[in-house]
Design an enzyme around this catalytic site. Structure first.
Site, mmCIF file in Angstrom:
data_model
loop_
_atom_site.group_PDB
_atom_site.id
_atom_site.type_symbol
_atom_site.label_atom_id
_atom_site.label_comp_id
_atom_site.label_asym_id
_atom_site.label_seq_id
_atom_site.Cartn_x
_atom_site.Cartn_y
_atom_site.Cartn_z
ATOM 1 N N LEU A 1 58.325 -15.601 34.295
ATOM 2 C CA LEU A 1 59.328 -16.411 34.067
ATOM 3 C C LEU A 1 60.341 -15.453 33.141
ATOM 4 O O LEU A 1 60.735 -15.527 32.194
ATOM 5 C CB LEU A 1 59.158 -17.625 32.859
ATOM 6 C CG LEU A 1 58.927 -19.094 33.688
ATOM 7 C CD1 LEU A 1 59.522 -20.192 32.933
ATOM 8 C CD2 LEU A 1 59.827 -18.997 35.283
ATOM 9 N N TYR B 1 63.160 3.266 38.965
ATOM 10 C CA TYR B 1 62.623 2.092 40.013
ATOM 11 C C TYR B 1 62.530 2.395 41.822
ATOM 12 O O TYR B 1 61.468 1.632 42.154
ATOM 13 C CB TYR B 1 64.823 1.019 40.114
ATOM 14 C CG TYR B 1 64.969 -0.191 40.872
ATOM 15 C CD1 TYR B 1 63.679 -0.911 40.914
ATOM 16 C CD2 TYR B 1 66.037 0.030 41.413
ATOM 17 C CE1 TYR B 1 63.740 -2.501 41.925
ATOM 18 C CE2 TYR B 1 66.009 -1.072 42.430
ATOM 19 C CZ TYR B 1 64.685 -2.373 42.074
ATOM 20 O OH TYR B 1 64.989 -3.229 43.085
ATOM 21 N N PHE C 1 61.153 -5.447 38.338
ATOM 22 C CA PHE C 1 62.143 -5.427 37.417
ATOM 23 C C PHE C 1 63.099 -4.596 37.759
ATOM 24 O O PHE C 1 62.649 -3.739 39.108
ATOM 25 C CB PHE C 1 61.246 -4.612 36.073
ATOM 26 C CG PHE C 1 61.157 -5.152 35.022
ATOM 27 C CD1 PHE C 1 60.994 -6.620 34.916
ATOM 28 C CD2 PHE C 1 59.824 -4.742 34.602
ATOM 29 C CE1 PHE C 1 59.720 -7.103 33.821
ATOM 30 C CE2 PHE C 1 58.357 -4.843 33.948
ATOM 31 C CZ PHE C 1 58.862 -6.672 33.292
ATOM 32 N N ASN D 1 72.799 -4.829 48.961
ATOM 33 C CA ASN D 1 73.728 -5.096 47.322
ATOM 34 C C ASN D 1 73.943 -6.840 47.377
ATOM 35 O O ASN D 1 74.152 -7.378 48.448
ATOM 36 C CB ASN D 1 74.962 -4.927 47.169
ATOM 37 C CG ASN D 1 74.718 -3.767 46.776
ATOM 38 O OD1 ASN D 1 74.383 -2.679 46.722
ATOM 39 N ND2 ASN D 1 75.357 -3.427 45.494
ATOM 40 N N ARG E 1 78.781 6.075 36.268
ATOM 41 C CA ARG E 1 77.682 5.479 35.925
ATOM 42 C C ARG E 1 76.816 6.273 36.897
ATOM 43 O O ARG E 1 76.757 6.635 37.737
ATOM 44 C CB ARG E 1 77.158 3.881 36.486
ATOM 45 C CG ARG E 1 76.190 3.186 35.944
ATOM 46 C CD ARG E 1 76.443 1.545 36.525
ATOM 47 N NE ARG E 1 75.379 2.260 37.527
ATOM 48 C CZ ARG E 1 75.866 0.582 38.460
ATOM 49 N NH1 ARG E 1 75.980 -0.558 37.114
ATOM 50 N NH2 ARG E 1 75.492 -0.117 39.387
#
Ligand code: UFG
Length: 345
Positions: free
Chosen positions: A49, A157, A92, A186, A295
């Site tokens: 959580l 990542y 993550f 995506n 970005r």
């Protein structure tokens, strides 16, 4: 038992399995759990959580609050529930954060993942469906991207997911652990119960819809000087239900062999501007935009070839129209204005 897919390996649809879903309180994991239950399987959700929402866990699933690094807890859950397969989604997943804090990503996504594999090995659980990413490819040599293209992640990542995939290969050859690694493009959209509610939110579609809802002033477009049809980045949006159903199909191959599949809708993808225009159309609201610099680390175009999973498992996306994807996300947002009522945006 609901039979939804004519092309599915018969084994997968006829046998009800006991499945552990790590990260089953998260956006993708909660929908995978929902689809597993709809398909007649039994699901146990294991989630610490840290980002997930207890309320997102399907009421028919068992829930255990626990961390991937807690091997003893994992072994207990696997044994007590006589788990037959694991769907591993706990990770993550913020690309930008992974660049500034790689230790966090290697620790959770790789070390935590290995802790899960060791627990599975000790308990004799030999089937795994893994939530991987197109970030393993980095800046692709060509599009559409198929599974034969080289892996060259451009951030920790993607590296952490690829490192785990590489461990899987050796756990298969040494211990007979069969895996299906699903490289998502995506993920977007919602079911009636579950939608996307990250904190912080970085993904385009929820940010655009929160702007339409009046919760944000404007949405920034990160760069309009890419070599694409309107200068903004192209992505391959796949409805979360199509994605979840691929996990169930993938179960069917695990008694035969391990494999890797890309998961996207393919075609021409959609630019950032096309996403915003479609959201304007769907919501009927004004969505203010502001141009912003690129970005860092964003490839210009990421579009999948998902021919392999279509050919081998009969997977076909049913909701590939971007309007349908955005409509489902909008309906969920309107019905859940403060998300799962644990965090405000
Ligand atoms: N974008 C904007 N403004 C925003 C947010 C995003 O213009 O406020 C743009 C991005 O630059 C990108 C596109 O919208 O071009 C989509 O961005 P998302 O953050 O929604 O998704 P990404 O394509 O960056 O991320 C996806 C997965 C990651 C994966 C990554 C691989 O969500 O898990 O692809 O590059 F790592």
């Amino acid at each position: 038992m609901v039979i939804r897919f004519p092309g599915v390996n018969a084994w997968a649809r006829e046998k009800s399995m006991r499945i552990l879903v790590t990260g089953g309180a998260g956006y993708i994991g909660s929908v995978v759990t929902e689809e597993l239950i709809n398909a007649g399987h039994q699901a146990v959700v294991y989630d610490n959580l840290s980002y997930g929402h207890r309320e997102a866990v399907h009421p028919s699933a068992a829930f255990v609050k626990g961390d991937l690094l807690d091997g003893e807890a994992l072994r207990g859950v696997l044994r007590e529930n006589e788990i037959e397969a694991v769907m591993h989604m706990a990770a993550f997943a913020l690309v930008g954060e992974s660049v500034t804090h790689p230790a966090k990503y290697y620790q959770n996504n790789l070390v935590g993942g290995l802790s899960l594999l060791n627990a599975m090995r000790e308990c004799g659980v030999k089937r795994l469906v893994f939530s991987s990413t197109c970030a393993t490819y980095g800046e692709p040599a060509k599009v559409p991207i198929d599974e034969s293209l080289p892996n060259n992640p451009t951030n920790p990542y993607g590296e952490s997911k690829l490192a785990f995939e590489r461990a899987l290969k050796w756990f298969d050859s040494a211990y007979g652990l069969r895996y299906a690694s699903l490289r998502y493009f995506n993920a977007a959209g919602a079911t009636e119960r579950c939608g996307e509610m990250h904190d912080p939110e970085t993904h385009l579609i929820p940010l655009v819809l929160q702007t339409a809802a009046g919760a944000r002033e404007e949405v920034q477009i990160f760069g309009d000087d890419y070599p694409t049809r309107d200068g903004t980045c192209v992505r391959d949006y796949i409805h979360i239900v199509d994605l979840a159903r691929a996990h169930i199909l993938a179960l069917g191959i695990l008694d035969e062999r391990s494999t890797i599949y890309n998961l996207g809708c393919g075609g021409d993808g959609y630019t950032v501007r096309e996403v915003i225009d479609t959201a304007r159309e769907v919501t009927g609201r004004e969505i203010k935009v502001r141009m912003a610099p690129r970005r860092p680390g964003d490839p210009a175009v990421l579009v999948a070839s998902s021919e392999k999973i279509k050919r081998e498992l009969g997977w076909e996306p049913q909701f590939q129209d971007l309007r349908v994807i955005i409509q489902s996300a909008w309906d969920w947002l309107v019905a859940h204005p403060i998300g799962f009522q644990v965090k405000k945006w």
